[in-house]
Write a protein that holds these residues in place. Structure first.
Motif, short mmCIF file in Angstrom:
data_model
loop_
_atom_site.label_atom_id
_atom_site.label_comp_id
_atom_site.label_asym_id
_atom_site.label_seq_id
_atom_site.Cartn_x
_atom_site.Cartn_y
_atom_site.Cartn_z
N SER A 14 11.04 14.10 -70.79
CA SER A 14 9.99 13.25 -71.32
C SER A 14 8.83 14.12 -71.80
CB SER A 14 9.52 12.26 -70.26
OG SER A 14 8.84 12.93 -69.24
N GLY A 17 5.71 13.23 -69.56
CA GLY A 17 5.98 13.08 -68.14
C GLY A 17 4.90 13.68 -67.26
N ILE A 20 1.62 11.78 -67.31
CA ILE A 20 1.69 10.51 -66.59
C ILE A 20 1.61 10.72 -65.09
CG2 ILE A 20 3.21 8.59 -66.00
CD1 ILE A 20 4.13 8.54 -68.91
N VAL A 21 2.40 11.66 -64.56
CA VAL A 21 2.44 11.80 -63.10
C VAL A 21 1.21 12.49 -62.54
CG1 VAL A 21 4.95 11.82 -63.01
CG2 VAL A 21 3.70 13.99 -63.18
N THR A 22 0.41 13.12 -63.40
CA THR A 22 -0.82 13.74 -62.89
C THR A 22 -2.02 12.84 -63.11
OG1 THR A 22 -1.14 14.89 -64.99
CG2 THR A 22 -0.04 16.11 -63.22
N GLY A 23 -1.81 11.68 -63.75
CA GLY A 23 -2.90 10.77 -63.99
C GLY A 23 -3.79 11.18 -65.15
N TYR A 27 -4.93 6.02 -71.36
CA TYR A 27 -4.58 4.69 -71.82
C TYR A 27 -5.83 4.05 -72.40
CZ TYR A 27 -0.35 5.35 -69.05
OH TYR A 27 0.83 5.84 -68.54
N GLY B 36 -7.31 8.30 -63.11
CA GLY B 36 -5.89 8.24 -62.76
C GLY B 36 -5.51 6.89 -62.18
N ILE B 76 -4.48 10.35 -57.33
CA ILE B 76 -3.38 11.00 -58.04
C ILE B 76 -3.80 12.39 -58.54
CG2 ILE B 76 -4.02 9.88 -60.21
CD1 ILE B 76 -0.43 10.67 -59.08
N GLU B 77 -5.07 12.52 -58.86
CA GLU B 77 -5.55 13.81 -59.36
C GLU B 77 -5.43 14.91 -58.32
OE1 GLU B 77 -7.18 10.96 -59.75
OE2 GLU B 77 -7.81 10.72 -61.83
N VAL B 80 -1.48 17.36 -57.32
CA VAL B 80 -1.14 18.70 -57.75
C VAL B 80 -1.82 19.69 -56.82
CG1 VAL B 80 -1.46 20.41 -59.57
CG2 VAL B 80 -0.85 18.08 -60.15
N LEU B 85 3.12 20.96 -59.50
CA LEU B 85 3.41 19.55 -59.29
C LEU B 85 4.01 19.34 -57.90
CD1 LEU B 85 5.04 18.49 -62.69
CD2 LEU B 85 2.71 18.05 -61.90
N GLN B 89 6.15 14.21 -57.92
CA GLN B 89 5.88 14.20 -59.35
C GLN B 89 7.05 14.78 -60.12
OE1 GLN B 89 2.14 16.31 -58.72
NE2 GLN B 89 1.03 14.67 -59.75
N ILE B 93 9.67 12.71 -62.83
CA ILE B 93 9.96 13.16 -64.20
C ILE B 93 11.45 13.34 -64.36
CG2 ILE B 93 9.68 15.04 -65.85
CD1 ILE B 93 6.90 15.51 -64.74
N LEU B 98 9.54 7.07 -65.13
CA LEU B 98 8.33 6.61 -65.78
C LEU B 98 8.65 6.19 -67.21
CD1 LEU B 98 7.80 9.76 -67.16
CD2 LEU B 98 6.95 10.02 -64.88
N GLN B 99 8.18 5.00 -67.60
CA GLN B 99 8.37 4.54 -68.97
C GLN B 99 7.01 4.48 -69.63
OE1 GLN B 99 11.63 1.62 -69.52
NE2 GLN B 99 11.87 1.71 -67.29
N GLY B 101 4.37 4.28 -67.87
CA GLY B 101 3.65 5.14 -66.93
C GLY B 101 2.41 4.55 -66.29
N PHE B 102 2.04 3.33 -66.67
CA PHE B 102 0.77 2.79 -66.19
C PHE B 102 0.77 2.59 -64.68
CE2 PHE B 102 -3.28 1.38 -67.54
CZ PHE B 102 -3.69 0.35 -66.71
N ILE B 104 2.52 4.30 -62.52
CA ILE B 104 2.99 5.49 -61.81
C ILE B 104 1.97 6.13 -60.86
CG2 ILE B 104 3.85 7.84 -62.13
CD1 ILE B 104 5.92 5.60 -62.52
N PRO B 105 0.72 6.32 -61.29
CA PRO B 105 -0.23 6.91 -60.32
C PRO B 105 -0.29 6.11 -59.02
CG PRO B 105 -1.18 6.99 -62.50
CD PRO B 105 0.07 6.19 -62.62
N LEU B 108 2.97 6.62 -57.08
CA LEU B 108 3.02 7.95 -56.45
C LEU B 108 2.15 8.00 -55.21
CD1 LEU B 108 3.10 10.29 -59.57
CD2 LEU B 108 4.85 10.09 -57.81
#
Lengths: 58, 162
Positions: A14, A17, A20-23, A27, B36, B76-77, B80, B85, B89, B93, B98-99, B101-102, B104-105, B108
């Motif tokens: 992705s 990716g 998204i996963v780190t925020g 958006y 996030g 979420i920040e 890491v 990661l 995380q 991936i 995640l599509q 992704g809204f 996801i935070p 997670l």
């Protein structure tokens, strides 16, 4: 037939990716601008259609 | 009436003035610039705003910021660590969990809280823990697989002293 494709039916990494996963993905809701206005829908009650049709019950 | 409070977020202390009715979500996003956590429903139902407070995953949209002053808050920040990661995380991936992704935070954060208190969750336990995070794209299955894999990675890392 699937063997001929390089993208269709193949797992792809992705592009967004990590964002998204780190925020860190941005958006619409994450955008704050100076002097930004906010909109909200004002609904009427009751809906006018039903109000007018109450005169002629069928 | 503004009140001066200190918030401990991801190991850093922030000092700010907050109204008593401001939610933690609002303060994180609009005062600390940590966007996030997402405003999904703002009624504590969807989990997109989930953060961890003293080890417990909570919906920050229904938590008053002044109430969690001095508590240990993780967002979420902060997942890491040292530029790398977290296994959660990476697994998300890898599994395409995640599509849009809204969600996801928030998801997670829920899963981080889960694995912190239960390093060996069953499939059912993961599914149950995901119930508080709504995903309109329907990534639940890949999320579940990702969490199970991340749990295994974390157990392996612990065994190898990582």
């Amino acid at each position: 037939m699937a063997d001929e494709f390089s993208i269709v039916g193949k797992p792809l990494p992705s592009v967004d990716g990590e964002a998204i996963v780190t925020g860190s993905a941005v958006y619409a809701a994450d955008i704050y601008l100076p002097r930004m206005l906010h909109a909200k829908v004002l609904k009427s009650s009751p809906p006018r259609f039903h109000q007018e049709n109450r005169r002629n019950p069928s | 009436m503004l009140r001066r409070i200190q918030l401990n977020v991801n190991g850093e202390t922030y000092e700010l003035d907050a109204e008593p009715h401001w939610t933690l979500l609002k303060v994180l996003r609009e005062r600390l610039g940590l966007t996030g956590a997402k405003p999904g429903c703002l009624t504590g139902d969807c989990g997109a705003c989930r953060v961890i407070v003293d080890g417990v995953a909570v919906n920050s949209c229904i938590v008053y910021a002044v109430r969690v002053a001095g508590r240990r808050i993780s967002t979420i920040e902060g997942l890491v660590e040292r530029g790398r990661l977290h296994p959660l995380q990476e697994a998300f991936i890898r599994h395409g969990a995640l599509q849009c992704g809204f969600c996801i935070p928030g998801a997670l954060m829920s899963m981080k809280a889960l694995l912190d208190r239960n390093p060996t969750p069953s499939v059912d336990q993961v599914r149950k823990a995901l119930r508080g995070n709504l995903c309109r794209c329907g990534s639940y299955t890949s999320m579940t697989q990702a969490v199970l894999e991340a749990a295994a990675v974390l157990r392996g890392a612990l065994k190898n002293g990582g």
